[in-house]
Design an enzyme around this catalytic site. Structure first.
Site, PDB file in Angstrom:
ATOM      1  N   SER A  95      27.825   4.308   6.532  1.00  0.00           N
ATOM      2  CA  SER A  95      28.821   3.670   5.693  1.00  0.00           C
ATOM      3  C   SER A  95      30.115   4.489   5.671  1.00  0.00           C
ATOM      4  CB  SER A  95      28.249   3.455   4.286  1.00  0.00           C
ATOM      5  OG  SER A  95      29.024   2.544   3.560  1.00  0.00           O
ATOM      6  N   ASP A 224      23.811  -7.165   6.253  1.00  0.00           N
ATOM      7  CA  ASP A 224      24.514  -6.163   5.452  1.00  0.00           C
ATOM      8  C   ASP A 224      25.512  -6.871   4.542  1.00  0.00           C
ATOM      9  OD1 ASP A 224      26.212  -4.105   4.499  1.00  0.00           O
ATOM     10  OD2 ASP A 224      25.796  -2.881   6.261  1.00  0.00           O
ATOM     11  N   HIS A 253      22.281  -3.092   4.041  1.00  0.00           N
ATOM     12  CA  HIS A 253      23.169  -1.944   4.248  1.00  0.00           C
ATOM     13  C   HIS A 253      22.381  -0.637   4.270  1.00  0.00           C
ATOM     14  CE1 HIS A 253      26.970   0.098   4.373  1.00  0.00           C
ATOM     15  NE2 HIS A 253      26.775   0.713   3.233  1.00  0.00           N
TER      16      HIS A 253
END
Length: 273
Positions: A95, A224, A253
């Site tokens: 991320s 996601d 995610h």
């Protein structure tokens, strides 16, 4: 606790276990190095040296008013890498940590880096702009800012549902993951976490991706809900010169936590390839 002091005096906490080729893990927002527990244990037990740090204003690192920006994050990462004299390094970023890995390479090059891995990563850019019409509108990120500013404790707890895909029909909610996410989020400082929202949403990492001249594995969950794959991995895989794309069908995610065995196996195969 092991810490590296950066050029502005900030102390960055890190853990460093095992021996062998080093693998350094960079965590997502608003988490800490604890997010990589399953990977740190697995790779340390399989003959690798594993390192993970807490980004400034996150976890056990200093909470700063200044420097909560991607340039500084990348330089902090460089400070850790240089202090430990890491070479032939595998960089893994999830991320926001994926943005940090890309920006580290963009600013500091790949002299110490053998390979890179981006997992559910924010590059090339999350924000919708004229040049990036497939991005997310600013009001999405303003909503995140409001959640952090007004009641981040509840916001982080609520965020765990889409983060891990627990809001999808038929998916079993794992309360341990939700509680661990909340705990990690609340360890950090509100100012730094608030400032970091800009860094994962508005920073354009396109030029950094172009400079990733090492084998790069891009892993992304097809479902996601935090960093939608269409504006992230599918684009990054076309920009990074040596990218290989692996899509996890139906995965969220936080796939490294929801599917650790699969992810660890795929990561190990890439490291060994």
């Amino acid at each position: 606790m092991a810490k590296v002091t950066t050029k502005d005096g900030t102390q960055i906490y890190y853990r460093d276990w095992g021996s062998g080729q080093p693998i350094l893990f960079s965590h997502g927002w608003p988490l800490t190095s604890d997010a990589w527990d399953a990977q740190m244990l697995f790779f340390a037990q399989n003959g690798y040296r594993v390192i993970a740090h807490d980004r400034r204003s996150h976890g056990l690192s200093d909470q700063t008013f200044q420097g909560n920006d991607m340039d500084t994050y990348a330089d902090d990462l460089a400070a850790v890498i240089d202090a430990l004299d890491l070479k032939d390094l595998i960089l893994v970023g999830h991320s926001t940590g994926g943005g940090e890995v890309a920006h580290y390479i963009g600013r500091h090059g790949t002299e110490r880096v053998a390979k890179a891995v981006l997992v559910g990563a924010v590059p090339p850019i999350m924000l919708k702009t004229p040049a990036n019409p497939g991005g997310l509108p600013m009001d999405v990120f303003d909503g995140i800012r409001a959640g952090v500013a007004h009641n981040r404790s509840q916001f982080y707890l609520d965020l765990t549902m889409p983060f891990y895909g627990f809001n999808r029909e038929g998916v079993t909610t794992l309360d341990g993951l939700r509680q661990n996410f909340w705990l990690q989020g609340m360890m950090g400082g509100v100012i730094g976490q608030y400032d970091c929202i800009r860094e994962f949403s508005e920073v354009d990492y396109t030029e950094d991706l172009k400079r990733m001249d090492v084998p790069t594995l891009i892993v992304h969950g097809e479902d996601d809900q935090i960093v939608p794959i269409g504006g992230a991995a599918l684009l990054s895989a076309k920009i990074a010169p040596q990218a290989a794309l692996k899509i996890y069908e139906g995965a969220p995610h936080g796939l490294a936590q929801t599917e650790p065995e699969r992810f660890n196996t795929d990561l190990l195969a890439f490291v060994k390839s």
